[in-house]
Design a protein around this motif. Structure first.
Motif, PDB file in Angstrom:
ATOM      1  N   MET A   1       0.838  -1.172   0.000  1.00  0.00           N
ATOM      2  CA  MET A   1       0.000   0.000   0.000  1.00  0.00           C
ATOM      3  C   MET A   1       0.888   1.243   0.000  1.00  0.00           C
ATOM      4  SD  MET A   1      -3.016   1.249   0.019  1.00  0.00           S
ATOM      5  CE  MET A   1      -4.397   0.425   0.701  1.00  0.00           C
ATOM      6  N   PRO A   2       0.673   2.151  -0.954  1.00  0.00           N
ATOM      7  CA  PRO A   2       1.488   3.370  -1.014  1.00  0.00           C
ATOM      8  C   PRO A   2       1.315   4.216   0.244  1.00  0.00           C
ATOM      9  CG  PRO A   2       0.200   3.093  -3.014  1.00  0.00           C
ATOM     10  CD  PRO A   2      -0.278   2.066  -2.040  1.00  0.00           C
ATOM     11  N   GLY A   7       3.069   7.868  -4.579  1.00  0.00           N
ATOM     12  CA  GLY A   7       3.030   6.410  -4.695  1.00  0.00           C
ATOM     13  C   GLY A   7       1.668   5.914  -5.133  1.00  0.00           C
ATOM     14  N   LEU A   8       0.624   6.530  -4.610  1.00  0.00           N
ATOM     15  CA  LEU A   8      -0.729   6.153  -5.002  1.00  0.00           C
ATOM     16  C   LEU A   8      -0.974   6.475  -6.470  1.00  0.00           C
ATOM     17  CD1 LEU A   8      -3.522   5.100  -4.207  1.00  0.00           C
ATOM     18  CD2 LEU A   8      -4.115   7.449  -3.614  1.00  0.00           C
ATOM     19  N   ALA A  10       1.296   6.647  -8.799  1.00  0.00           N
ATOM     20  CA  ALA A  10       2.076   5.686  -9.590  1.00  0.00           C
ATOM     21  C   ALA A  10       1.354   4.345  -9.680  1.00  0.00           C
ATOM     22  CB  ALA A  10       3.464   5.510  -8.983  1.00  0.00           C
ATOM     23  N   GLU A  11       0.773   3.888  -8.588  1.00  0.00           N
ATOM     24  CA  GLU A  11       0.029   2.620  -8.591  1.00  0.00           C
ATOM     25  C   GLU A  11      -1.233   2.721  -9.449  1.00  0.00           C
ATOM     26  OE1 GLU A  11       0.779  -0.528  -7.220  1.00  0.00           O
ATOM     27  OE2 GLU A  11       2.700   0.516  -7.277  1.00  0.00           O
ATOM     28  N   ARG A  14      -0.073   2.448 -12.968  1.00  0.00           N
ATOM     29  CA  ARG A  14       0.374   1.090 -13.285  1.00  0.00           C
ATOM     30  C   ARG A  14      -0.799   0.140 -13.457  1.00  0.00           C
ATOM     31  NH1 ARG A  14       2.509  -3.613 -10.636  1.00  0.00           N
ATOM     32  NH2 ARG A  14       2.045  -2.822  -8.565  1.00  0.00           N
ATOM     33  N   HIS A  15      -1.791   0.225 -12.601  1.00  0.00           N
ATOM     34  CA  HIS A  15      -2.899  -0.724 -12.622  1.00  0.00           C
ATOM     35  C   HIS A  15      -4.026  -0.355 -13.579  1.00  0.00           C
ATOM     36  CE1 HIS A  15      -1.551  -3.382  -9.450  1.00  0.00           C
ATOM     37  NE2 HIS A  15      -1.175  -2.310  -8.772  1.00  0.00           N
TER      38      HIS A  15
END
Length: 83
Positions: A1-2, A7-8, A10-11, A14-15
């Motif tokens: 978990m970011p 980070g969130l 980026a996730e 990515r997803h």
């Protein structure tokens, strides 16, 4: 978990953006809004009204796009269950 906003984001990219199902413009919009948030939070300068207005419009469009995608995904999942 970011643990941080970056980070969130980026996730999310990515997803949901990199290999679909969402358009790359949504990832770009989210990153741009994060940059403006950082500016507003960490500088001593006031955020220009036109940038704030643009950010609100972009955020509204982002949310509408996500809601539309969720609606389509929900309909598809319900159709799959009926088959």
């Amino acid at each position: 978990m970011p643990k941080r906003h970056g980070g969130l984001i980026a996730e999310f990219a990515r997803h949901f953006v990199k290999d679909g199902p969402l358009d790359t413009s949504l990832g770009t919009t989210l990153a741009r809004l994060e940059n403006l948030r950082n500016y507003a939070d960490y500088t001593l300068e006031p955020t220009p009204a036109d940038k704030a207005r643009d950010a609100l419009q972009s955020a509204d469009a982002f949310v509408a796009s996500i809601e539309a995608w969720l609606g389509r995904a929900t309909e598809e999942a319900q159709e799959d269950r009926r088959e």
